[in-house]
Write a protein that holds these residues in place. Structure first.
Motif, PDB file in Angstrom:
ATOM      1  N   HIS A  15       0.830  -1.195   0.000  1.00 46.11           N
ATOM      2  CA  HIS A  15       0.000   0.000   0.000  1.00 46.11           C
ATOM      3  C   HIS A  15       0.872   1.256   0.000  1.00 46.11           C
ATOM      4  CE1 HIS A  15      -3.922   1.818   0.633  1.00 46.11           C
ATOM      5  NE2 HIS A  15      -3.359   2.667   1.467  1.00 46.11           N
ATOM      6  N   GLU A 124      -6.618  -2.074   1.422  1.00 49.17           N
ATOM      7  CA  GLU A 124      -7.198  -2.516   0.152  1.00 49.17           C
ATOM      8  C   GLU A 124      -6.126  -2.807  -0.894  1.00 49.17           C
ATOM      9  OE1 GLU A 124      -9.932  -4.178  -1.618  1.00 49.17           O
ATOM     10  OE2 GLU A 124     -10.340  -3.444   0.396  1.00 49.17           O
ATOM     11  N   LYS A 127      -4.216  -6.043  -0.584  1.00 44.91           N
ATOM     12  CA  LYS A 127      -4.932  -7.200  -1.152  1.00 44.91           C
ATOM     13  C   LYS A 127      -4.758  -7.241  -2.663  1.00 44.91           C
ATOM     14  CE  LYS A 127      -8.543  -7.034   2.377  1.00 44.91           C
ATOM     15  NZ  LYS A 127      -9.906  -6.607   2.647  1.00 44.91           N
ATOM     16  N   GLU A 128      -4.969  -6.071  -3.286  1.00 50.34           N
ATOM     17  CA  GLU A 128      -4.901  -5.994  -4.741  1.00 50.34           C
ATOM     18  C   GLU A 128      -3.517  -6.414  -5.246  1.00 50.34           C
ATOM     19  OE1 GLU A 128      -5.319  -2.220  -7.559  1.00 50.34           O
ATOM     20  OE2 GLU A 128      -6.957  -2.375  -6.145  1.00 50.34           O
TER      21      GLU A 128
END
Length: 426
Positions: A15, A124, A127-128
């Motif tokens: 991230h 998020e 995860k991506e």
């Protein structure tokens, strides 16, 4: 060259603001790839702009615009050495609009270092990126749980983040037991090169550099048939036609009879050049220029693939693919025709059938024959190139089985080819 250590490409993912650039900067510094006086110069400049902890990050973000924004844009190819390997860092940007770099960057990577900040845990983008790396064929992973200094090196917080990550990794098919989870502080240099026992006495695993040394060397796919996607084609006076590219699989030998697809022309390799020296053969990973007899410059072009006459590259009439939709403003339906980037080819391709929608985390079928796909969906689809294009099944020649889908200046999807209806050439 023969004594050179084996080479590994390392993607750094995670991230935004979790400390990827700082981690890479610290690794480069600790392995002697960046001189201390350069860091010192960056430190002074960083302090003057009120970004004191960024000096290591600045080694990677050496573009001026990025420095002012404090984020990483370009994929910076920086080299560093450990006892066992020499690494090229593919520093992958964490911002959304840079997913294309992530695809072109991560698909060149042999292993990934996932940086997750201890105070935030899984976000998020974490995860991506993990899902993408897996889709793009990265099988080896090291996790750095960063900013441990910000949580006072608390073992309990480390275990919480490790547990979150283990769940995430299991979903995409990594085995958490085979992944080192290293508590680090890139700013303070904790557990980067030497183990820092006084700060993390409870941690018994490897430091980042030790974990990098423990990676398995990627096997060179020499037993597969030769595949060399062309990057350029030159005519050199007194020599003739010289295509240039990187060997993805197989072995290229002088005297070999080769076929170029989809151009559908054959020739014979008269000579192979690498680093301005003539070689009798070349292996996967080698960037070569080779002189071909029987083929003229205007018959072949970038995006064509060279292979042996007896096992020529596959030209797809239509192919079945598994894709992940990363970012689409509305929905993808049958008839949509964006540009597919596969090896060095860029070809507009049409979605002819949406076969099934999958759960992106488990791969289980969610819906048969969906009417559309949107951001975040994973699916099996059928694709028809608008002009002849070489692609291979991921199970047979994985290096030529992956692709990125682009439209309107951004990356829409990433995927891999699982089956091909081949075009009969001749």
């Amino acid at each position: 060259m023969a004594t050179e250590k084996p080479h590994m490409n390392l993607a750094v993912i995670g991230h935004i603001d979790h400390g990827k650039s700082t981690t890479v900067g610290r690794i480069l510094f600790e392995t002697g790839a960046v001189a201390p006086h350069i860091i010192e110069g960056f430190r002074k400049e960083a302090e003057s702009k009120g970004k004191g902890t960024f000096e290591f990050a600045w080694v990677m973000d050496s573009l001026k615009e990025e420095r002012d924004r404090g984020i990483t844009i370009d994929i910076a190819h920086k080299r560093f050495d450990t006892e066992k390997y020499y690494f090229t860092v593919v520093d992958c940007p964490g911002h959304r609009d840079f997913v294309k770099n992530m695809i072109t960057g991560a698909s060149q990577a042999d292993a990934a270092l996932l940086v997750v900040a201890a105070p935030d845990g899984v976000m998020e983008q974490t995860k991506e990126h993990v899902f993408l790396s897996r889709t793009l064929g990265i099988n080896q992973l090291i996790v750095g749980i960063n900013k441990m200094d910000a949580v006072k090196y608390d073992e309990k917080r480390y275990n919480e983040v490790k547990e979150q990550l283990s769940q995430l990794l299991k979903m995409v098919g990594f085995k958490p037991s085979e992944v080192p989870f290293i508590p680090i502080s890139s700013y303070e240099g904790t557990n980067i090169k030497p183990k820092t026992n006084e700060k993390t006495p409870w941690y018994t695993g490897p430091s980042v550099i030790e974990a990098l040394n423990a990676l398995k060397e990627p096997e060179k796919p020499t037993s597969l048939p030769l595949r060399l996607p062309l990057q350029d084609v030159y005519t050199i006076s007194g020599v003739g036609t010289v295509p240039v590219g990187r060997i993805e699989t197989g072995i290229m030998k002088k005297g070999m009879k080769v076929s170029f697809m989809p151009a559908n022309v054959n020739g014979e390799i008269k000579s192979i050049e690498m680093h301005h020296e003539e070689e009798l053969e070349a292996l996967p990973g080698d960037n070569v220029g080779f002189n071909v007899r029987g083929v003229s410059k205007n018959e072949i072009r970038r995006g064509d693939v060279c292979g042996p006459v007896e096992a020529p590259p596959t030209v797809a009439e239509e192919f079945t693919a598994q894709i992940v939709v990363l970012h689409h403003p509305s929905a993808i339906t049958v008839g949509y025709t964006p540009v597919f980037h596969c090896h060095t080819a860029q070809v507009a391709c049409t979605f002819t059938e949406l076969v099934k929608k999958l759960d992106p985390r488990t791969g289980q079928v969610k819906e048969e024959n969906p009417t559309f796909l949107k951001t975040g969906d994973a699916a099996i689809v059928k694709i028809r190139p608008t002009r002849p294009m070489v692609i291979e099944k991921i199970k047979e020649i994985p290096q030529l089985g992956r692709f990125a889908v682009r439209d309107m200046g951004s990356t829409i999807a990433a995927g891999m080819c699982i089956d091909i209806q081949a075009k009969q050439m001749r």
